[in-house]
Design an enzyme around this catalytic site. Structure first.
Site, PDB file in Angstrom:
ATOM      1  N   HIS A 181      39.220  44.003  39.026  1.00 51.18           N
ATOM      2  CA  HIS A 181      38.418  43.611  37.865  1.00 51.18           C
ATOM      3  C   HIS A 181      37.673  44.820  37.297  1.00 51.18           C
ATOM      4  O   HIS A 181      37.350  44.849  36.105  1.00 51.18           O
ATOM      5  CB  HIS A 181      37.396  42.541  38.260  1.00 51.18           C
ATOM      6  CG  HIS A 181      38.004  41.242  38.699  1.00 51.18           C
ATOM      7  ND1 HIS A 181      38.412  41.020  39.990  1.00 51.18           N
ATOM      8  CD2 HIS A 181      38.281  40.111  38.019  1.00 51.18           C
ATOM      9  CE1 HIS A 181      38.910  39.806  40.084  1.00 51.18           C
ATOM     10  NE2 HIS A 181      38.846  39.232  38.904  1.00 51.18           N
ATOM     11  N   ASP A 250      48.227  39.240  35.358  1.00 49.35           N
ATOM     12  CA  ASP A 250      46.833  38.925  35.652  1.00 49.35           C
ATOM     13  C   ASP A 250      46.058  39.193  34.365  1.00 49.35           C
ATOM     14  O   ASP A 250      46.600  39.724  33.388  1.00 49.35           O
ATOM     15  CB  ASP A 250      46.344  39.771  36.831  1.00 49.35           C
ATOM     16  CG  ASP A 250      45.129  39.157  37.542  1.00 49.35           C
ATOM     17  OD1 ASP A 250      44.502  38.226  36.989  1.00 49.35           O
ATOM     18  OD2 ASP A 250      44.797  39.615  38.651  1.00 49.35           O
TER      19      ASP A 250
END
Length: 337
Positions: A181, A250
């Site tokens: 992230h 993702d």
């Protein structure tokens, strides 16, 4: 259906704004994904999932990350809460596959009740002592065969409950020591070891309808590109692992990737992803992704249509009995592994 966009989008809040309504009606995302910002109570979520399908005019799949444990968008008091997956597996190793099946069969029942028919699970990532904390206790273990068995049970629990499973994070995120992230993880393990460990966990699951890529660089395969945007790695996913379903990126806005979202989206599709996942609901970003990705390619549309054939009416279940069996496994049989 022709003309569906090669992207899955989120939305900003608890209901659609006029701008979102107009945008989604125009670009027609293949599917949607919900997050905590979109969740208040069952009636509100049911209204939102209905509105999302109404605005595009077809039965779009609606996904969520409801792993249970740390990654759970549905929480008390309206929905059940769960241990992190690895803690549950450790509590009862002998019956881990059965208890995880029951867990996800119950979760599927809760999802279907509010119009959600896709869950971003199972994980086939292999836990290691160095796996980043963002992932470690979400894994199912450190043994390839057991992880694959448990992941198969998780997928079956969702399928039996009428929910599409999304296998992640293919071809394996467990060796990553960084949080994708926030930054790009790099794995330096040799290819032979990867194929006999991390990649192998996904092979028995290669027939599942959907999978999500890992934003991880595998130096042994491609020193420059992470899996999501690497033609070499995605070719390996398709050929060596044998995955033939819908391959979604993702979240394309994660900081593991660099460059503008248009470039990221085009690179992922050019590498072999079928669908771009964009999660934060920010309109300007979604416009960029939609413009860059365009409609599903012919082969992606074929895979997408095939994936939706897995979406079926739930098999009959006595939820009270399933809950009682789950609790019995967790309490009465604990420590038998």
């Amino acid at each position: 259906m022709a003309g569906q966009g090669a992207f899955i989008f989120g939305c900003e809040g608890l209901s659609l704004t006029p701008a979102e309504h107009a945008f989604f009606a125009r670009v027609k995302p293949w599917g949607f994904i919900l997050f905590g910002r979109n969740i208040a109570d069952p009636a509100q979520v049911t209204a939102l999932t209905g509105a999302l399908r109404d605005v595009v005019g077809y039965d779009a799949p609606i996904f969520i990350d409801q792993e249970g444990g740390r990654v759970a968008r549905l929480t008390a008091p309206h929905w059940r809460e769960w241990l992190p997956a690895l803690d549950q597996v450790h509590q009862n190793k002998r019956y881990a596959a059965r208890s995880m099946y029951l867990r996800y069969r119950i979760i599927a029942d809760e999802l279907r009740a509010i119009g959600i028919d896709g869950n971003c699970a199972p994980l086939a990532d292999i836990a290691t002592p160095d796996t980043h904390a963002i992932l470690h206790n979400r894994c199912y273990g450190d043994d390839v065969l057991k992880v694959a068995e448990i992941a198969g049970s998780v997928a079956q629990g969702l399928i039996d409950g009428g929910v599409l499973p999304v296998l992640k994070h293919i071809p394996g995120h467990g060796r990553a020591t960084a949080d994708s992230h926030l930054e790009l993880p790099r794995v330096k393990t040799k290819e032979r070891e990867l194929k006999w460990s991390d990649f192998m966990a996904f092979e028995p699951l290669s027939g599942l309808p959907l999978a999500m890529t890992a934003h991880v660089v595998f130096d042994a395969l491609d020193e420059v590109h992470c899996a999501t945007v690497s033609p070499t790695v995605i070719d390996m996913i398709r050929t060596h692992i044998g995955f033939g379903g819908v391959l979604m990126s993702d979240d394309i806005s994660m900081q593991a990737l660099d460059g503008p979202l248009t470039q990221r989206s085009q690179a992922a599709l050019a590498a072999g992803c079928d669908v771009i996942l964009h999660c934060n609901g920010q309109m300007a970003e979604m416009k960029d992704v939609a413009a860059a990705a365009g409609p599903l390619s012919e082969i992606a549309q074929s895979r997408a249509d095939a994936a939706l054939t897995w979406r079926r009416d739930p098999a009959p279940i006595d939820i009270e009995a399933a809950t009682a069996e789950f609790q019995s496994l967790m309490m009465g049989q604990a420590g038998n592994g």
